[in-house]
Design a protein around this motif. Sequence first.
Motif, mmCIF file in Angstrom:
data_model
loop_
_atom_site.group_PDB
_atom_site.id
_atom_site.type_symbol
_atom_site.label_atom_id
_atom_site.label_comp_id
_atom_site.label_asym_id
_atom_site.label_seq_id
_atom_site.Cartn_x
_atom_site.Cartn_y
_atom_site.Cartn_z
ATOM 1 N N SER A 97 0.851 -1.191 0.000
ATOM 2 C CA SER A 97 0.000 0.000 0.000
ATOM 3 C C SER A 97 0.886 1.240 0.000
ATOM 4 O O SER A 97 2.086 1.164 0.273
ATOM 5 N N ILE A 98 0.268 2.368 -0.301
ATOM 6 C CA ILE A 98 0.988 3.637 -0.235
ATOM 7 C C ILE A 98 1.121 4.029 1.234
ATOM 8 O O ILE A 98 0.163 3.928 2.000
ATOM 9 N N ALA A 99 2.314 4.467 1.612
ATOM 10 C CA ALA A 99 2.550 4.886 2.996
ATOM 11 C C ALA A 99 1.603 6.041 3.330
ATOM 12 O O ALA A 99 1.451 6.969 2.529
ATOM 13 N N PRO A 100 0.951 5.977 4.485
ATOM 14 C CA PRO A 100 -0.010 7.028 4.856
ATOM 15 C C PRO A 100 0.560 8.451 4.747
ATOM 16 O O PRO A 100 -0.145 9.371 4.334
ATOM 17 N N ALA A 101 1.821 8.626 5.093
ATOM 18 C CA ALA A 101 2.420 9.967 5.033
ATOM 19 C C ALA A 101 2.550 10.478 3.597
ATOM 20 O O ALA A 101 2.560 11.682 3.361
ATOM 21 N N ARG A 102 2.655 9.567 2.637
ATOM 22 C CA ARG A 102 2.830 9.949 1.219
ATOM 23 C C ARG A 102 1.515 10.002 0.457
ATOM 24 O O ARG A 102 1.445 10.592 -0.612
ATOM 25 N N ARG A 103 0.492 9.370 0.988
ATOM 26 C CA ARG A 103 -0.765 9.227 0.255
ATOM 27 C C ARG A 103 -1.398 10.564 -0.163
ATOM 28 O O ARG A 103 -1.812 10.707 -1.312
ATOM 29 N N PRO A 104 -1.491 11.574 0.710
ATOM 30 C CA PRO A 104 -2.130 12.828 0.278
ATOM 31 C C PRO A 104 -1.447 13.469 -0.934
ATOM 32 O O PRO A 104 -2.123 13.920 -1.860
ATOM 33 N N ALA A 105 -0.128 13.501 -0.949
ATOM 34 C CA ALA A 105 0.591 14.121 -2.067
ATOM 35 C C ALA A 105 0.419 13.315 -3.349
ATOM 36 O O ALA A 105 0.209 13.882 -4.426
ATOM 37 N N ILE A 106 0.493 12.004 -3.231
ATOM 38 C CA ILE A 106 0.336 11.162 -4.422
ATOM 39 C C ILE A 106 -1.097 11.232 -4.926
ATOM 40 O O ILE A 106 -1.344 11.291 -6.135
ATOM 41 N N ASP A 107 -2.047 11.285 -4.008
ATOM 42 C CA ASP A 107 -3.451 11.424 -4.409
ATOM 43 C C ASP A 107 -3.691 12.772 -5.084
ATOM 44 O O ASP A 107 -4.393 12.854 -6.097
ATOM 45 N N GLN A 108 -3.100 13.820 -4.552
ATOM 46 C CA GLN A 108 -3.232 15.149 -5.155
ATOM 47 C C GLN A 108 -2.715 15.130 -6.588
ATOM 48 O O GLN A 108 -3.290 15.738 -7.479
ATOM 49 N N TRP A 109 -1.632 14.404 -6.808
ATOM 50 C CA TRP A 109 -0.982 14.364 -8.115
ATOM 51 C C TRP A 109 -1.715 13.442 -9.085
ATOM 52 O O TRP A 109 -2.113 13.853 -10.161
#
Length: 151
Positions: free
Chosen positions: A101-113
């Motif tokens: 899974s995507i690391a929770p700390a990275r998920r918002p930025a990757i989702d934004q992108w």
Amino acid sequence: MSTAGLDVDDAIRTLLLLLPRLVGRVKRAKVPDEVVPLELAPRHLSLLAYLLFDDELSVNELAERLEIAPTTVSLMVTELSRKGVLERREDPADLRRRLVSIAPARRPAIDQWLGQSATAWREALEPLTPEQRRVFVETLAAYEGALRDQR
């Protein structure tokens, strides 16, 4: 743009104008500042998009969806795990299996992108019938295959 009753040549002319615009818009999508230092390559985008969409998958499931070897996916997962982008955990239903899974700390930025693309696809595809969606997806796959075969 009116597409009613397009013959093949008119459809090609329309797509020759539309596809470069589409590619240009995708290339101009702003990469969030926190994603830039991760030096993600194009090969990572589909993997990350699947994990955004499906939350977590096994290496074999990712390999099947990406149509590449599990060893290649495993190498990508290892690389992205070292960068803190992905996490692996045991599947509680099968302790021999690892879920990615995507690391929770990275998920918002990757989702934004990458999430913008999924949202745009949903907006474009939802008005279509399941049959129209199937034809659209099969047509894009056939186009990609024809380009690949020309090389």
